[in-house]
Design an enzyme around this catalytic site. Sequence first.
Site, short mmCIF file in Angstrom:
data_model
loop_
_atom_site.label_atom_id
_atom_site.label_comp_id
_atom_site.label_asym_id
_atom_site.label_seq_id
_atom_site.Cartn_x
_atom_site.Cartn_y
_atom_site.Cartn_z
N ASP A 95 0.64 -1.18 0.01
CA ASP A 95 0.03 -0.08 0.06
C ASP A 95 0.97 1.22 0.13
OD1 ASP A 95 0.85 0.21 2.64
OD2 ASP A 95 -0.98 0.42 3.64
N HIS A 96 0.22 2.51 0.21
CA HIS A 96 1.10 3.62 0.20
C HIS A 96 2.19 3.78 1.28
CE1 HIS A 96 -2.39 4.00 2.92
NE2 HIS A 96 -1.48 4.89 3.56
N HIS A 127 10.67 -24.02 8.56
CA HIS A 127 9.74 -24.59 9.42
C HIS A 127 8.63 -24.65 8.84
CE1 HIS A 127 12.22 -24.42 13.53
NE2 HIS A 127 12.96 -24.71 12.54
N ARG A 162 8.33 -33.67 10.36
CA ARG A 162 7.43 -33.01 11.68
C ARG A 162 7.03 -31.68 11.05
NH1 ARG A 162 12.45 -31.68 12.87
NH2 ARG A 162 13.23 -29.73 13.80
N HIS A 163 7.86 -31.03 10.13
CA HIS A 163 7.56 -29.65 9.80
C HIS A 163 6.22 -29.72 8.67
CE1 HIS A 163 10.21 -27.64 12.12
NE2 HIS A 163 11.00 -28.05 11.63
N CYS A 212 3.13 -3.27 3.84
CA CYS A 212 2.44 -2.06 4.39
C CYS A 212 3.04 -1.18 5.60
CB CYS A 212 0.93 -2.42 4.58
SG CYS A 212 0.91 -3.23 6.12
N GLY A 213 2.46 -0.34 6.05
CA GLY A 213 3.09 0.31 7.20
C GLY A 213 3.59 -0.46 8.26
N THR A 214 2.79 -1.35 8.87
CA THR A 214 3.13 -2.61 9.75
C THR A 214 3.50 -3.81 9.39
OG1 THR A 214 0.87 -3.01 10.19
CG2 THR A 214 1.96 -1.24 11.47
N GLY A 215 2.75 -4.17 8.14
CA GLY A 215 3.05 -5.44 7.69
C GLY A 215 1.82 -6.45 8.17
N ILE A 216 1.14 -5.99 9.08
CA ILE A 216 0.10 -6.53 9.82
C ILE A 216 -1.25 -6.83 9.02
CG2 ILE A 216 -1.32 -6.88 11.74
CD1 ILE A 216 0.87 -5.23 13.41
N GLY A 217 -1.87 -5.55 8.56
CA GLY A 217 -2.91 -5.52 7.76
C GLY A 217 -2.88 -6.39 6.30
C1 RB5 Z 1 -1.85 2.52 6.38
O1 RB5 Z 1 -2.14 3.97 7.24
C2 RB5 Z 1 -1.74 1.55 7.52
O2 RB5 Z 1 -2.84 1.31 8.41
C3 RB5 Z 1 -1.34 0.30 6.65
O3 RB5 Z 1 -0.27 0.44 6.01
C4 RB5 Z 1 -0.80 -0.84 7.53
O4 RB5 Z 1 -0.26 -0.51 8.52
C5 RB5 Z 1 -2.03 -1.76 8.05
O5 RB5 Z 1 -1.93 -2.70 8.70
#
Ligand code: RB5
Length: 142
Positions: free
Chosen positions: A7-8, A97, A132-133, A64-69
């Site tokens: 994303d941005h 693994h 196992r893996h 993405c910003g955090t990689g989480i979403g």
């Molecule tokens: C965008 O502002 C931010 O929410 C996105 O890049 C990401 O961190 C979501 O998990």
Amino acid sequence: MIGIGSDHGGFELKEAVKKHLEERGLEYKDFGTYSPASCDYPVYGRAVAKAVASGECDRGIIICGTGIGISITANKIKGIRAALCSDCFSAQATREHNDANILAMGARVLGEGLALKIVDTFLDTPFSGDQRHMRRISMIEE
Ligand code: RB5
């Protein structure tokens, strides 16, 4: 072929990763975003995940910003094992693994130098193939 998307929040790091892959002589397909304008990470996480799940790409890199979403999104696609990594140990372990097929990173978490080392570790580490893996990975899909 490596599928790459962001994303941005990950746009700038995605451009750096592309340059790095070019320097290594590795082929990639960029699924966007193609500008730093605000956009929605699920669009790009899903596009890369579908390309890996279909076999169009062998591996994926999503940012993405955090990689989480973007990693949550990718892991909704059947056959995808996306690993969010902020260190080389995790990048190596998830290949050995989990046979992770997508690397997720947070551009607002990592410096560029570390991110590129994580990319190299992820791409250069083979799956161990240990029974196992393999058993545990097959249990993920159940
Ligand atoms: C965008 O502002 C931010 O929410 C996105 O890049 C990401 O961190 C979501 O998990």
